[in-house]
Design a protein around this motif. Structure first.
Motif, mmCIF file in Angstrom:
data_model
loop_
_atom_site.group_PDB
_atom_site.id
_atom_site.type_symbol
_atom_site.label_atom_id
_atom_site.label_comp_id
_atom_site.label_asym_id
_atom_site.label_seq_id
_atom_site.Cartn_x
_atom_site.Cartn_y
_atom_site.Cartn_z
ATOM 1 N N VAL A 245 0.806 -1.215 0.000
ATOM 2 C CA VAL A 245 0.000 0.000 0.000
ATOM 3 C C VAL A 245 0.840 1.267 0.000
ATOM 4 O O VAL A 245 0.297 2.375 0.050
ATOM 5 C CB VAL A 245 -0.952 -0.007 1.224
ATOM 6 C CG1 VAL A 245 -1.930 -1.141 1.115
ATOM 7 C CG2 VAL A 245 -0.162 -0.101 2.517
ATOM 8 N N GLU A 246 2.147 1.109 -0.031
ATOM 9 C CA GLU A 246 2.996 2.288 -0.022
ATOM 10 C C GLU A 246 2.921 2.995 -1.377
ATOM 11 O O GLU A 246 3.037 2.374 -2.428
ATOM 12 C CB GLU A 246 4.452 1.912 0.280
ATOM 13 C CG GLU A 246 4.696 1.397 1.684
ATOM 14 C CD GLU A 246 4.326 -0.073 1.805
ATOM 15 O OE1 GLU A 246 3.984 -0.660 0.752
ATOM 16 O OE2 GLU A 246 4.343 -0.622 2.925
ATOM 17 N N ASN A 247 2.740 4.286 -1.282
ATOM 18 C CA ASN A 247 2.737 5.159 -2.482
ATOM 19 C C ASN A 247 1.704 4.739 -3.524
ATOM 20 O O ASN A 247 1.940 4.859 -4.731
ATOM 21 C CB ASN A 247 4.134 5.190 -3.126
ATOM 22 C CG ASN A 247 5.198 5.701 -2.176
ATOM 23 O OD1 ASN A 247 4.938 6.608 -1.378
ATOM 24 N ND2 ASN A 247 6.385 5.111 -2.241
ATOM 25 N N LEU A 248 0.599 4.219 -3.048
ATOM 26 C CA LEU A 248 -0.498 3.869 -3.966
ATOM 27 C C LEU A 248 -1.545 4.970 -3.950
ATOM 28 O O LEU A 248 -2.033 5.361 -2.884
ATOM 29 C CB LEU A 248 -1.144 2.538 -3.550
ATOM 30 C CG LEU A 248 -0.316 1.273 -3.763
ATOM 31 C CD1 LEU A 248 -1.108 0.060 -3.305
ATOM 32 C CD2 LEU A 248 0.072 1.117 -5.224
ATOM 33 N N GLN A 249 -1.888 5.447 -5.142
ATOM 34 C CA GLN A 249 -2.930 6.475 -5.234
ATOM 35 C C GLN A 249 -3.429 6.558 -6.674
ATOM 36 O O GLN A 249 -2.654 6.403 -7.623
ATOM 37 C CB GLN A 249 -2.392 7.835 -4.784
ATOM 38 C CG GLN A 249 -3.489 8.879 -4.630
ATOM 39 C CD GLN A 249 -2.965 10.181 -4.053
ATOM 40 O OE1 GLN A 249 -1.756 10.365 -3.925
ATOM 41 N NE2 GLN A 249 -3.868 11.085 -3.714
ATOM 42 N N LEU A 250 -4.718 6.785 -6.804
ATOM 43 C CA LEU A 250 -5.332 6.909 -8.129
ATOM 44 C C LEU A 250 -5.500 8.369 -8.492
ATOM 45 O O LEU A 250 -5.768 9.209 -7.610
ATOM 46 C CB LEU A 250 -6.711 6.230 -8.141
ATOM 47 C CG LEU A 250 -6.733 4.712 -8.002
ATOM 48 C CD1 LEU A 250 -8.160 4.227 -7.847
ATOM 49 C CD2 LEU A 250 -6.091 4.061 -9.221
ATOM 50 N N PRO A 251 -5.363 8.695 -9.777
ATOM 51 C CA PRO A 251 -5.665 10.077 -10.189
ATOM 52 C C PRO A 251 -7.164 10.355 -10.026
ATOM 53 O O PRO A 251 -7.997 9.582 -10.467
ATOM 54 C CB PRO A 251 -5.239 10.107 -11.662
ATOM 55 C CG PRO A 251 -5.266 8.684 -12.103
ATOM 56 C CD PRO A 251 -4.924 7.856 -10.905
ATOM 57 N N ASP A 252 -7.489 11.458 -9.353
ATOM 58 C CA ASP A 252 -8.899 11.762 -9.090
ATOM 59 C C ASP A 252 -9.262 13.180 -9.512
ATOM 60 O O ASP A 252 -10.044 13.871 -8.858
ATOM 61 C CB ASP A 252 -9.204 11.556 -7.602
ATOM 62 C CG ASP A 252 -8.255 12.358 -6.714
ATOM 63 O OD1 ASP A 252 -7.399 13.076 -7.267
ATOM 64 O OD2 ASP A 252 -8.401 12.268 -5.479
ATOM 65 N N GLU A 253 -8.658 13.619 -10.631
ATOM 66 C CA GLU A 253 -8.945 14.980 -11.092
ATOM 67 C C GLU A 253 -10.323 15.099 -11.741
ATOM 68 O O GLU A 253 -10.928 16.165 -11.748
ATOM 69 C CB GLU A 253 -7.877 15.445 -12.100
ATOM 70 C CG GLU A 253 -6.480 15.590 -11.518
ATOM 71 C CD GLU A 253 -5.742 14.263 -11.506
ATOM 72 O OE1 GLU A 253 -6.322 13.266 -11.997
ATOM 73 O OE2 GLU A 253 -4.598 14.215 -11.002
ATOM 74 N N SER A 254 -10.820 14.001 -12.331
ATOM 75 C CA SER A 254 -12.106 14.071 -13.038
ATOM 76 C C SER A 254 -13.254 14.144 -12.042
ATOM 77 O O SER A 254 -13.137 13.735 -10.886
ATOM 78 C CB SER A 254 -12.273 12.846 -13.942
ATOM 79 O OG SER A 254 -12.266 11.663 -13.166
ATOM 80 N N PHE A 255 -14.385 14.673 -12.534
ATOM 81 C CA PHE A 255 -15.559 14.870 -11.689
ATOM 82 C C PHE A 255 -16.701 13.922 -12.057
ATOM 83 O O PHE A 255 -17.830 14.132 -11.624
ATOM 84 C CB PHE A 255 -16.047 16.322 -11.807
ATOM 85 C CG PHE A 255 -15.050 17.314 -11.315
ATOM 86 C CD1 PHE A 255 -14.959 17.622 -9.963
ATOM 87 C CD2 PHE A 255 -14.175 17.934 -12.197
ATOM 88 C CE1 PHE A 255 -14.023 18.547 -9.509
ATOM 89 C CE2 PHE A 255 -13.243 18.856 -11.744
ATOM 90 C CZ PHE A 255 -13.152 19.163 -10.400
ATOM 91 N N ASP A 256 -16.398 12.898 -12.838
ATOM 92 C CA ASP A 256 -17.445 11.949 -13.198
ATOM 93 C C ASP A 256 -17.531 10.869 -12.133
ATOM 94 O O ASP A 256 -16.918 10.959 -11.071
ATOM 95 C CB ASP A 256 -17.175 11.352 -14.582
ATOM 96 C CG ASP A 256 -15.791 10.713 -14.665
ATOM 97 O OD1 ASP A 256 -15.111 10.643 -13.609
ATOM 98 O OD2 ASP A 256 -15.398 10.277 -15.761
ATOM 99 N N GLU A 257 -18.311 9.843 -12.404
ATOM 100 C CA GLU A 257 -18.524 8.784 -11.418
ATOM 101 C C GLU A 257 -17.227 8.033 -11.117
ATOM 102 O O GLU A 257 -16.964 7.655 -9.971
ATOM 103 C CB GLU A 257 -19.591 7.804 -11.931
ATOM 104 C CG GLU A 257 -20.952 8.445 -12.160
ATOM 105 C CD GLU A 257 -21.501 9.058 -10.885
ATOM 106 O OE1 GLU A 257 -21.248 8.487 -9.809
ATOM 107 O OE2 GLU A 257 -22.165 10.102 -10.964
ATOM 108 N N LEU A 258 -16.407 7.799 -12.151
ATOM 109 C CA LEU A 258 -15.135 7.121 -11.914
ATOM 110 C C LEU A 258 -14.186 7.988 -11.086
ATOM 111 O O LEU A 258 -13.382 7.478 -10.297
ATOM 112 C CB LEU A 258 -14.492 6.741 -13.246
ATOM 113 C CG LEU A 258 -15.177 5.581 -13.989
ATOM 114 C CD1 LEU A 258 -14.530 5.372 -15.353
ATOM 115 C CD2 LEU A 258 -15.086 4.296 -13.179
ATOM 116 N N GLY A 259 -14.268 9.308 -11.258
ATOM 117 C CA GLY A 259 -13.466 10.199 -10.431
ATOM 118 C C GLY A 259 -13.871 10.121 -8.965
ATOM 119 O O GLY A 259 -13.023 10.114 -8.065
ATOM 120 N N LYS A 260 -15.195 10.061 -8.746
ATOM 121 C CA LYS A 260 -15.674 9.897 -7.372
ATOM 122 C C LYS A 260 -15.225 8.562 -6.789
ATOM 123 O O LYS A 260 -14.842 8.476 -5.612
ATOM 124 C CB LYS A 260 -17.198 9.999 -7.350
ATOM 125 C CG LYS A 260 -17.732 11.372 -7.746
ATOM 126 C CD LYS A 260 -19.253 11.370 -7.755
ATOM 127 C CE LYS A 260 -19.785 12.733 -8.189
ATOM 128 N NZ LYS A 260 -21.273 12.735 -8.232
#
Length: 308
Positions: A245-260
């Protein structure tokens, strides 16, 4: 998507073919009625303008060109040389010229007109001896003018030239307002059917082209906006299941359902990282607590020995 398209494509094809076939038949009927009107117009022209000019000659010598039926049929005989299959005929139960006698199904149509005087037209389709399909329009021949009885009433009053040509036994004893035969116009249906099939093929080809463009566009959109983010989420969940889990992160710039969804997964990872971090620290605390308990137990033991 392919199954849905194929089903819709077949339904659209069947619907379009049914409509085009119906429209082709309507166009063929319209063409036949126009041609039949042309034949009737030729008859009227001959009867009203040609016969009066040659009335003196008709009494001496029979001139077939002055007969309305003959002129109309000759007109279409010449038309049929250029347009194969377009025919016009007048068939009578008791004609003067035996070549115009009704036979077979033509007699049945005449009988239908006689039994039902209100019936003005019969439209149907048949196959000729050559196996060609054609559409026909039939209208009744009714004695509506007294002048018709000059040639078809009593043989005694008929022109001598007519009697000399056709005899005393055929085409007489007609009565006013009597239905004696039928006018038939026949039009081939092969060309309209081929045109309908061509139109349906073009229509289906157009639908297939539109679907291909739409399918390609949707596939690119789904690949870029849905499948790739879902693949990233799937890969991340797999890493989490392996405690990486170290340094794991998803890009969340979008505002659609997948971004949420990405934001929610990122929060879940942060919570999981904290939980794992606390779990790593808890064994050291437990070990220090055990040492303290042992030391306290030893002190208590020494105290009891000293008391004794």
């Amino acid at each position: 998507m392919l199954a849905i398209f194929l089903s819709g494509w077949l339904i659209a094809g069947l619907t379009a073919y049914t409509m085009e076939k119906r429209n082709a038949r309507q166009d063929t009927v319209h063409t036949a009625e126009v041609l039949l009107g042309t034949a009737i117009a030729a008859r009227s022209y001959t009867s009203e303008e040609i016969q009066p000019l040659l009335i003196d000659k008709i009494t001496k010598d029979f001139i077939p060109q002055t007969v309305p039926s003959y002129s109309a049929q000759q007109l279409f005989a010449r038309l049929g040389k250029k347009y194969q299959g377009y025919t016009y005929a007048e068939r009578v139960l008791n004609p003067t010229n035996r070549q115009n006698i009704a036979k077979g199904w033509q007699v049945e149509m005449i009988q239908a007109f006689i039994k039902n005087p209100e019936l003005k037209e019969i439209i149907g389709e048949r196959t000729n001896m050559e196996g060609e399909d054609f559409l026909y329009v039939a209208k009744p021949i009714q004695v509506q003018q007294q002048s018709c009885l000059q040639c078809h009433g009593k043989p005694e009053v008929a022109p001598p030239s007519l009697l000399k040509t056709y005899g005393y036994y055929n085409g007489f004893d007609w009565k006013l307002n009597e239905i004696v035969g039928t006018r038939l116009i026949s039009v081939p249906t092969l060309i309209p059917k081929k045109q309908a099939q061509k139109e349906v093929f073009s229509y289906l080809l157009m639908i297939a082209s539109v679907f291909l463009v739409a399918y390609t566009t949707v596939s690119l959109i789904v690949q870029h906006w849905i499948l790739r983010p879902l693949d990233a989420i799937s890969h991340l969940v797999e890493q989490v299941s392996l405690h990486r889990v170290e340094n794991l992160q998803l890009p969340d710039e979008s505002f659609d359902e997948l971004g949420k969804l990405s934001k929610s997964v990122n929060r879940l990872i942060i919570s999981l990282q904290k939980a794992l971090s606390n779990q790593k620290r808890s064994p050291h605390k437990k070990q220090r607590g055990d040492n303290n308990n042992r030391q306290l137990g030893a002190n208590n033991k020494q105290q009891r020995t000293h008391d004794k």
